[in-house]
Design a protein around this motif. Structure first.
Motif, PDB file in Angstrom:
ATOM      1  N   VAL A 181       1.046  -1.269  -0.073  1.00  0.00           N
ATOM      2  CA  VAL A 181      -0.008   0.041   0.032  1.00  0.00           C
ATOM      3  C   VAL A 181       0.718   1.255   0.004  1.00  0.00           C
ATOM      4  O   VAL A 181       0.729   2.138  -0.714  1.00  0.00           O
ATOM      5  CB  VAL A 181      -0.902   0.181   1.251  1.00  0.00           C
ATOM      6  N   GLY A 182       2.038   1.416   0.914  1.00  0.00           N
ATOM      7  CA  GLY A 182       2.857   2.517   0.844  1.00  0.00           C
ATOM      8  C   GLY A 182       3.478   2.482  -0.243  1.00  0.00           C
ATOM      9  O   GLY A 182       3.609   3.661  -0.838  1.00  0.00           O
ATOM     10  N   ASN A 183       4.123   1.526  -1.139  1.00  0.00           N
ATOM     11  CA  ASN A 183       4.608   1.719  -2.229  1.00  0.00           C
ATOM     12  C   ASN A 183       3.865   2.254  -3.267  1.00  0.00           C
ATOM     13  O   ASN A 183       3.978   2.929  -4.138  1.00  0.00           O
ATOM     14  CB  ASN A 183       5.183   0.433  -2.727  1.00  0.00           C
ATOM     15  N   ALA A 184       2.666   1.614  -3.149  1.00  0.00           N
ATOM     16  CA  ALA A 184       1.711   2.105  -4.497  1.00  0.00           C
ATOM     17  C   ALA A 184       1.129   3.498  -4.319  1.00  0.00           C
ATOM     18  O   ALA A 184       1.086   4.023  -5.235  1.00  0.00           O
ATOM     19  CB  ALA A 184       0.221   1.292  -4.254  1.00  0.00           C
ATOM     20  N   TYR A 185       1.096   3.855  -2.970  1.00  0.00           N
ATOM     21  CA  TYR A 185       0.759   5.477  -2.909  1.00  0.00           C
ATOM     22  C   TYR A 185       2.054   6.325  -3.240  1.00  0.00           C
ATOM     23  O   TYR A 185       1.698   7.362  -3.819  1.00  0.00           O
ATOM     24  CB  TYR A 185       0.387   5.660  -1.336  1.00  0.00           C
ATOM     25  N   ALA A 186       3.240   5.822  -2.892  1.00  0.00           N
ATOM     26  CA  ALA A 186       4.420   6.493  -3.286  1.00  0.00           C
ATOM     27  C   ALA A 186       4.487   6.441  -4.793  1.00  0.00           C
ATOM     28  O   ALA A 186       4.898   7.634  -5.363  1.00  0.00           O
ATOM     29  CB  ALA A 186       5.663   5.820  -2.747  1.00  0.00           C
ATOM     30  N   ASN A 187       4.226   5.309  -5.543  1.00  0.00           N
ATOM     31  CA  ASN A 187       4.113   5.460  -6.964  1.00  0.00           C
ATOM     32  C   ASN A 187       3.322   6.349  -7.611  1.00  0.00           C
ATOM     33  O   ASN A 187       3.510   6.941  -8.697  1.00  0.00           O
ATOM     34  CB  ASN A 187       4.048   3.998  -7.633  1.00  0.00           C
ATOM     35  N   LEU A 188       2.154   6.466  -7.166  1.00  0.00           N
ATOM     36  CA  LEU A 188       0.863   7.345  -7.451  1.00  0.00           C
ATOM     37  C   LEU A 188       1.429   8.608  -7.267  1.00  0.00           C
ATOM     38  O   LEU A 188       1.338   9.651  -8.283  1.00  0.00           O
ATOM     39  CB  LEU A 188      -0.305   7.128  -6.865  1.00  0.00           C
ATOM     40  N   ALA A 189       1.921   9.042  -6.238  1.00  0.00           N
ATOM     41  CA  ALA A 189       2.406  10.620  -5.945  1.00  0.00           C
ATOM     42  C   ALA A 189       3.593  11.092  -7.198  1.00  0.00           C
ATOM     43  O   ALA A 189       3.510  11.937  -7.446  1.00  0.00           O
ATOM     44  CB  ALA A 189       2.910  10.810  -4.597  1.00  0.00           C
ATOM     45  N   TYR A 199      -4.836   2.169 -10.157  1.00  0.00           N
ATOM     46  CA  TYR A 199      -5.490   0.977  -9.937  1.00  0.00           C
ATOM     47  C   TYR A 199      -4.552  -0.159  -9.155  1.00  0.00           C
ATOM     48  O   TYR A 199      -5.084  -0.848  -8.516  1.00  0.00           O
ATOM     49  CB  TYR A 199      -5.578   0.198 -11.227  1.00  0.00           C
ATOM     50  N   ALA A 200      -3.182   0.440  -9.148  1.00  0.00           N
ATOM     51  CA  ALA A 200      -2.294  -0.728  -8.248  1.00  0.00           C
ATOM     52  C   ALA A 200      -2.794  -0.153  -6.644  1.00  0.00           C
ATOM     53  O   ALA A 200      -2.550  -1.153  -5.875  1.00  0.00           O
ATOM     54  CB  ALA A 200      -0.898  -0.251  -8.401  1.00  0.00           C
ATOM     55  N   VAL A 201      -3.123   0.959  -6.476  1.00  0.00           N
ATOM     56  CA  VAL A 201      -3.556   1.263  -5.136  1.00  0.00           C
ATOM     57  C   VAL A 201      -4.712   0.446  -4.865  1.00  0.00           C
ATOM     58  O   VAL A 201      -4.963   0.129  -3.813  1.00  0.00           O
ATOM     59  CB  VAL A 201      -3.752   2.879  -4.979  1.00  0.00           C
ATOM     60  N   LEU A 202      -5.726   0.487  -5.758  1.00  0.00           N
ATOM     61  CA  LEU A 202      -6.811  -0.392  -5.578  1.00  0.00           C
ATOM     62  C   LEU A 202      -6.462  -1.702  -5.126  1.00  0.00           C
ATOM     63  O   LEU A 202      -7.317  -2.405  -4.448  1.00  0.00           O
ATOM     64  CB  LEU A 202      -7.896  -0.217  -6.619  1.00  0.00           C
ATOM     65  N   ALA A 203      -5.641  -2.290  -6.116  1.00  0.00           N
ATOM     66  CA  ALA A 203      -5.249  -3.787  -5.900  1.00  0.00           C
ATOM     67  C   ALA A 203      -4.691  -3.724  -4.297  1.00  0.00           C
ATOM     68  O   ALA A 203      -4.933  -4.981  -3.669  1.00  0.00           O
ATOM     69  CB  ALA A 203      -4.468  -4.155  -6.896  1.00  0.00           C
ATOM     70  N   SER A 204      -4.004  -2.958  -4.005  1.00  0.00           N
ATOM     71  CA  SER A 204      -3.127  -3.175  -2.682  1.00  0.00           C
ATOM     72  C   SER A 204      -3.946  -3.233  -1.534  1.00  0.00           C
ATOM     73  O   SER A 204      -3.825  -3.472  -0.415  1.00  0.00           O
ATOM     74  CB  SER A 204      -2.105  -2.325  -2.614  1.00  0.00           C
ATOM     75  N   THR A 205      -5.403  -2.370  -1.727  1.00  0.00           N
ATOM     76  CA  THR A 205      -6.354  -2.353  -0.730  1.00  0.00           C
ATOM     77  C   THR A 205      -7.353  -3.256  -0.760  1.00  0.00           C
ATOM     78  O   THR A 205      -8.466  -3.427  -0.074  1.00  0.00           O
ATOM     79  CB  THR A 205      -6.919  -0.994  -0.354  1.00  0.00           C
ATOM     80  N   GLY A 206      -7.317  -4.113  -1.905  1.00  0.00           N
ATOM     81  CA  GLY A 206      -8.285  -5.311  -2.030  1.00  0.00           C
ATOM     82  C   GLY A 206      -9.664  -4.761  -3.007  1.00  0.00           C
ATOM     83  O   GLY A 206     -10.689  -5.357  -2.693  1.00  0.00           O
ATOM     84  N   GLN A 207      -9.537  -3.735  -3.462  1.00  0.00           N
ATOM     85  CA  GLN A 207     -10.654  -3.032  -3.979  1.00  0.00           C
ATOM     86  C   GLN A 207     -10.675  -3.216  -5.643  1.00  0.00           C
ATOM     87  O   GLN A 207     -11.534  -2.747  -6.319  1.00  0.00           O
ATOM     88  CB  GLN A 207     -10.782  -1.553  -3.716  1.00  0.00           C
ATOM     89  N   ARG A 225       1.739   9.459 -17.974  1.00  0.00           N
ATOM     90  CA  ARG A 225       0.293   9.438 -17.866  1.00  0.00           C
ATOM     91  C   ARG A 225      -0.115   7.789 -17.919  1.00  0.00           C
ATOM     92  O   ARG A 225      -1.113   7.508 -16.963  1.00  0.00           O
ATOM     93  CB  ARG A 225      -0.207  10.131 -18.978  1.00  0.00           C
ATOM     94  N   ALA A 226       0.558   7.125 -18.551  1.00  0.00           N
ATOM     95  CA  ALA A 226       0.341   5.679 -18.389  1.00  0.00           C
ATOM     96  C   ALA A 226       0.571   5.239 -16.948  1.00  0.00           C
ATOM     97  O   ALA A 226       0.032   4.262 -16.313  1.00  0.00           O
ATOM     98  CB  ALA A 226       1.101   4.950 -19.382  1.00  0.00           C
ATOM     99  N   ASN A 227       1.638   5.502 -16.357  1.00  0.00           N
ATOM    100  CA  ASN A 227       2.108   5.127 -15.066  1.00  0.00           C
ATOM    101  C   ASN A 227       1.125   5.654 -14.080  1.00  0.00           C
ATOM    102  O   ASN A 227       1.123   4.878 -13.178  1.00  0.00           O
ATOM    103  CB  ASN A 227       3.782   5.525 -14.823  1.00  0.00           C
ATOM    104  N   LEU A 228       0.781   6.858 -14.382  1.00  0.00           N
ATOM    105  CA  LEU A 228      -0.321   7.254 -13.204  1.00  0.00           C
ATOM    106  C   LEU A 228      -1.611   6.399 -13.275  1.00  0.00           C
ATOM    107  O   LEU A 228      -2.162   6.036 -12.217  1.00  0.00           O
ATOM    108  CB  LEU A 228      -0.710   8.702 -13.585  1.00  0.00           C
TER     109      LEU A 228
END
Length: 471
Positions: free
Chosen positions: A346-354, A417-425, A409-412
């Protein structure tokens, strides 16, 4: 942020004209279409659904221990021979034909809960397998997201490279014209030729990347992409990292599966301990024997209660209990490991998103500045204030900025969606995809009570199994 995605930039306009051999009348394939196709055609999902059905059958097999076992046996015997008298003068024939049939029944009445513990343990394993299926579903949908954005990114790279080749061809033509009138040297022409050759090489590489992206899409989504539309707005994501981690700990399928595995291991320890106590069973039998060509026959039957216990079995029962305890401890440790890994994801996904958001915003500003600089350098070059090399460098800077924005843009989108996956959504249900959701309890409800083959429930199960068969 949405303004960045919806801006009518030259990059998006050029990229959308690149699509491979799509007929003008063809309807664009949407982001949701790709996810639906990935869900409906995934062989990996089919494989894990079959594994779940196999786990469901373990519950039926464990439950059979508490049901009566009825068996029959039969035989036909031909006896022949001769019995002589004491004087040996005459003999008596002993030929005869007899048949017998026997029916036996046995029912386990009490085993101190050992069988029931095993049943409950297999149920926990089924629930763990269901959560593993959800984890597989998330991975499949995330791969579909990445492959969709990968094709869009690769196609936009091709468009940028083609535009770059077109501009450099114009620059080379202008350099040659200026060389003819003596405004520049042969070196300027050679620089333009080298830059154009490099651009054509880059275009060939981008086209190869697009072909590979198409193959990944075909594998992840189940079909070759046609004309892909631009993705929708980013999904709604909580701004609080702590809230996201708490949500992941509560509902991520990997953590839920690990919790079920701990519960199953604990129940198996109790089953092993109960197996060391006596068992009580009820037994019954009925038999019929008939001798042909004779009046002789017999009918026998019996009903009884049996009690038994293994007093010493070489230490295998005690060893089994200790092994179960070790496996339980291992599952508990695994739960801690999985929980920490999920929180890290989750932390990594949020870091990648930011990071992707920051890169996208910076690249947008970089593009605006690079376009102004490129236009100015070209204008100054026509007046003789800039060299051909200056123009080529400005064009390359603009290309780099545009390429960085395409990647960001593609990475964003992938990061969101990786954030959603990391939280089970990231499931078909959470995304509200228009698909027929797989019901993991449907098959379980049919087999949990171990239906007989000829029963109504058993016949219904046969129909389900035939429907599940795939070539």
């Amino acid at each position: 942020m949405n303004r960045l995605f919806n801006s009518g930039s030259r990059l998006a306009a050029v990229a959308m004209t690149v699509w491979l051999a799509a007929p003008p009348q063809a309807q664009a394939e949407t982001f949701a279409d790709a996810l639906v196709s990935a869900y409906n055609t995934s062989g990996l999902l089919d494989q894990n659904r079959a594994l779940l059905r196999a786990a469901d059958e373990d519950v039926a097999a464990a439950g059979a221990a508490l049901k009566p076992v009825i068996a029959w046996s039969g035989d036909i015997t031909k006896s022949f021979g001769t019995t002589g008298t004491a004087s040996g003068i005459s003999g008596i024939g002993a030929d005869r034909l007899s048949a017998s049939i026997a029916l036996t029944a046995q029912l386990l009445v009490w085993d101190f809960g050992a069988s029931q513990y095993r049943i409950e343990a297999t149920k926990e394993t089924v629930l763990a397998t269901r959560n593993n299926l959800i984890a597989v579903e998330q991975n499949i949908l995330l791969r579909a997201v990445a492959s969709y954005m990968g094709v869009l990114q690769a196609s936009e790279f091709v468009a940028l490279r083609k535009n770059n080749v077109r501009l450099l061809t114009q620059e080379l033509r202008a350099a040659r014209d200026r060389f003819e009138v003596g405004e520049v040297t042969r070196t300027d022409v050679a620089l333009a030729e080298a830059q154009l050759a490099q651009a054509r090489s880059g275009l060939a590489g981008a086209e190869g990347d697009l072909l590979r992206a198409v193959e990944e899409y075909r594998n992840a989504v189940g079909r070759k992409p046609s004309s892909l539309s631009q993705p929708p707005q980013l999904p709604s994501i909580s701004n609080s990292l702590d809230t996201a981690k708490a949500l992941a700990v509560r509902q991520h399928p990997a953590i839920l599966a690990a919790q079920r595995q701990v519960a199953a291991a604990d129940l198996l320890v109790k089953a092993g301990e109960a197996a060391m106590y006596p068992t009580v069973s009820v037994n019954g039998s009925y038999g019929l024997t008939d001798t042909f060509n004779s009046q002789a026959y017999s009918h026998t039957g019996s009903v009884g209660v049996s009690v038994g216990q293994t007093l010493y079995g070489g230490g295998s029962l005690s060893s089994g209990v200790r092994k179960g305890m070790a496996q339980r401890d291992a599952q508990r440790a695994n739960l801690h490991v999985v929980s920490k890994n999920i929180q890290q994801e989750v932390g990594n996904a949020y870091a990648n998103l930011a990071s992707a958001r920051a890169v996208l915003e910076a690249s947008d500003r970089q593009i605006r500045a690079a376009r102004v600089a490129f236009s100015g350098v070209r204008e100054e070059a026509t007046l003789g204030a800039r060299t051909t090399l200056d123009v080529l460098d400005a064009e390359q800077s603009l290309l780099d900025a545009e390429s960085a924005r395409v990647s960001a843009r593609a990475n964003l989108y992938v990061a969101a969606y990786a954030v959603l996956a990391s939280t089970g959504q990231l499931t078909a249900k959470d995304l509200k995809l228009p698909v027929q959701l797989y019901d993991p309890a449907a098959y379980y409800n049919l087999v949990k009570d171990s239906p007989a083959v000829l029963s109504k429930q058993g016949q219904q199960l046969d129909r389900v199994l035939r429907a599940l068969q795939k070539d």
